[in-house]
Scaffold this motif. Structure first.
Motif, PDB file in Angstrom:
ATOM      1  N   GLU A  18       2.701   7.448   7.781  1.00  0.00           N
ATOM      2  CA  GLU A  18       2.228   8.738   7.297  1.00  0.00           C
ATOM      3  C   GLU A  18       1.386   8.538   6.041  1.00  0.00           C
ATOM      4  N   LYS A  19       0.345   9.338   5.901  1.00  0.00           N
ATOM      5  CA  LYS A  19      -0.573   9.161   4.775  1.00  0.00           C
ATOM      6  C   LYS A  19       0.133   9.310   3.429  1.00  0.00           C
ATOM      7  N   LYS A  20       1.209  10.084   3.401  1.00  0.00           N
ATOM      8  CA  LYS A  20       1.919  10.275   2.136  1.00  0.00           C
ATOM      9  C   LYS A  20       2.888   9.138   1.834  1.00  0.00           C
ATOM     10  N   ALA A  21       3.071   8.221   2.772  1.00  0.00           N
ATOM     11  CA  ALA A  21       4.002   7.114   2.568  1.00  0.00           C
ATOM     12  C   ALA A  21       3.499   6.197   1.461  1.00  0.00           C
ATOM     13  N   GLU A  22       4.422   5.622   0.717  1.00  0.00           N
ATOM     14  CA  GLU A  22       4.063   4.790  -0.425  1.00  0.00           C
ATOM     15  C   GLU A  22       3.228   3.586  -0.027  1.00  0.00           C
TER      16      GLU A  22
ATOM     17  N   ALA B 144       1.385   3.257   2.837  1.00  0.00           N
ATOM     18  CA  ALA B 144       0.508   3.606   3.957  1.00  0.00           C
ATOM     19  C   ALA B 144      -0.789   2.802   3.955  1.00  0.00           C
TER      20      ALA B 144
ATOM     21  N   ASP C 103       2.324   8.263  11.481  1.00  0.00           N
ATOM     22  CA  ASP C 103       1.328   9.233  11.924  1.00  0.00           C
ATOM     23  C   ASP C 103       1.445   9.353  13.438  1.00  0.00           C
TER      24      ASP C 103
END
Length: 450
Positions: free
Chosen positions: A296-300, A302, A275
């Motif tokens: 990143e919020k979409k990272a597995e 996160a 992020d």
């Protein structure tokens, strides 16, 4: 502080023992103190007197004290200082090690030795820290291709008739010849002092700071209005803190982003997969910034992991990074980064980085808990630390289970349970610390076996 006995390797005998006992009799008890402010103006004095020669050298076939140390070092030869300050500083450009000794009248003198030979070098004029008297802190700073040993302490001074004022007292010594400058900066509150260079930064832990030029002794204040906050960064004005200085300017951080005043901005140098608006500085070393980034919020991972990155302090460029499990409880203080003499390797807590290869490793258990505290690393890529130690200071004092970590193979090797760890290394000599039953600090230099 006490007189010291410095002993490089060579001959011995009964005469030597008598000499050592005589020298040790000059000793006293070491003391120590740490202070982590806000002020303007300052006073500087330059000593024109020639540095005092260091004390007499006693020679022996090896240090009187033989510690259990990692197998990379030999105890068959070396040098030893008895009664030194617990804290030392090393100049890798000259191979000199600096330590403090207590003299009469609550005064302190900085002495140096050659780490390769143990021979004494120049020593400074004795100076008195503010009240209450205790060992000043000791570090190095580099500016304009010149390096200085720096001692600093914080306290008050008064004549008993008027209210005492508080100030930060700094003594600056040119590492090559010992020329000495005294600088006093009025300050209220506990100061934070950074020597990452090129100027010494005194901070109040928030947005106010004062800079001291080690070359000229000039003192200048920087308040919050002069920090050049990046545009479009509301988090930069929240929990603002001055962390130190880089070759490009002051390093400043906010609640979730950081920047160099007049230089680079963290959002523009964020590592891939993170992020860009959520990075914080955790430690600063000469030429290096260690930062923690949210994924990143979409990272597995996160929700469970952060990414730790070492940035080049001048440009912000990422040199190496690694993901690490987020602790269940946020630490109150992050581990201080430690660099190898060449600057090619960096360790901090359970993190280790080979900056030349651009790789990092997080040493943690299967449960995501990092139980390793790494405290020092050599140019060969061997890091030393301890498992289950509270922190670096605890590991150096003998806490936990000592280990050596190979940053090439990323392997961890257990050492002897009573092995001491080197607090620093210079010219191929590891510097070890030990406290005897008389509460005297011993500094011992053992060369590498290779």
């Amino acid at each position: 502080m006490r007189q010291q006995a410095v002993r490089p390797a060579l001959a011995g005998g009964a005469v030597l023992l008598a000499l050592l006992l005589l020298l040790a009799a000059c000793g006293g008890s070491p003391g120590g103190g740490r202070d982590d402010g806000h002020g303007t103006g300052g006073r500087t004095e330059v000593s024109g007197a020639a540095p005092h020669p260091a004390g007499r050298v006693a020679r022996s076939a090896g240090p009187v004290t033989r510690l259990t140390v990692p197998p990379q070092y030999t105890t068959d030869r070396g040098w030893e200082v008895i009664g030194a300050s617990p804290e030392v500083a090393v100049s890798h450009t000259t191979g000199r090690l600096a330590y403090l000794e207590r003299t009469e009248g609550h005064r302190y003198r900085l002495r140096t030795i050659d780490t390769a030979t143990g021979e004494p070098g120049w020593s400074g004029q004795a100076s008195r820290p503010p009240d209450p008297p205790h060992y000043p802190r000791l570090a190095t700073v580099t500016a304009q291709d010149r390096q200085y040993f720096v001692t600093w302490s914080y306290g008050k001074a008064g004549d008993g008739m008027t209210p005492a004022s508080t100030f930060v007292a700094l003594d600056l010594y040119d590492v090559t010849n010992g020329s000495q400058r005294r600088v006093e900066v009025p300050w209220s509150g506990a100061p934070g002092v950074s020597t990452s260079g090129p100027e010494i930064v005194i901070s109040d832990g928030r947005a106010n700071s004062t800079l001291v030029d080690p070359v000229t002794g000039a003192v200048s204040a920087v308040d919050a209005g002069r920090l050049k906050y990046p545009k479009g960064c509301p988090a930069c004005k929240q929990l603002t803190e001055v962390y130190g200085q880089t070759g490009a300017g002051l390093l400043v951080g906010g609640a979730r982003e950081f920047w160099v005043r007049g230089g680079w901005f963290s959002r523009n140098v964020a590592p891939g997969g993170t992020d860009r608006a959520d990075g914080v500085v955790t430690s600063v070393a000469p030429g290096r910034v260690l930062a923690r980034w949210a994924l990143e919020k979409k990272a597995e991972r996160a929700a469970s992991h952060d990414l730790w990155a070492v940035h080049d302090a001048a440009t912000g460029r990422v040199l190496a990074s690694v993901e690490c499990h987020r602790p269940a409880i946020e630490p109150g203080r992050h581990p201080q980064a430690a660099l190898s003499p060449s600057g090619d390797h960096l360790v901090a807590g359970n993190l280790a980085f080979d900056l030349e290869a651009g790789r990092g490793r997080c040493f943690e258990g299967a449960d995501g808990v990092g139980r390793l505290s790494l405290v020092t690393v050599t140019d060969d890529g061997i890091a030393y630390g301890a498992e289950n130690a509270r922190d670096a200071a605890d590991a150096l004092s003998g806490g936990g289970l000592p280990v050596a970590v190979d940053l090439t193979a990323w392997t961890v090797s257990r050492l002897s349970r009573n092995a001491r760890l080197p607090g620093a290394e210079a010219t191929g000599v590891g510097v070890f610390r030990w406290t005897d039953r008389q509460d005297r600090t011993h500094l011992i230099g053992y060369p590498r076996t290779d």
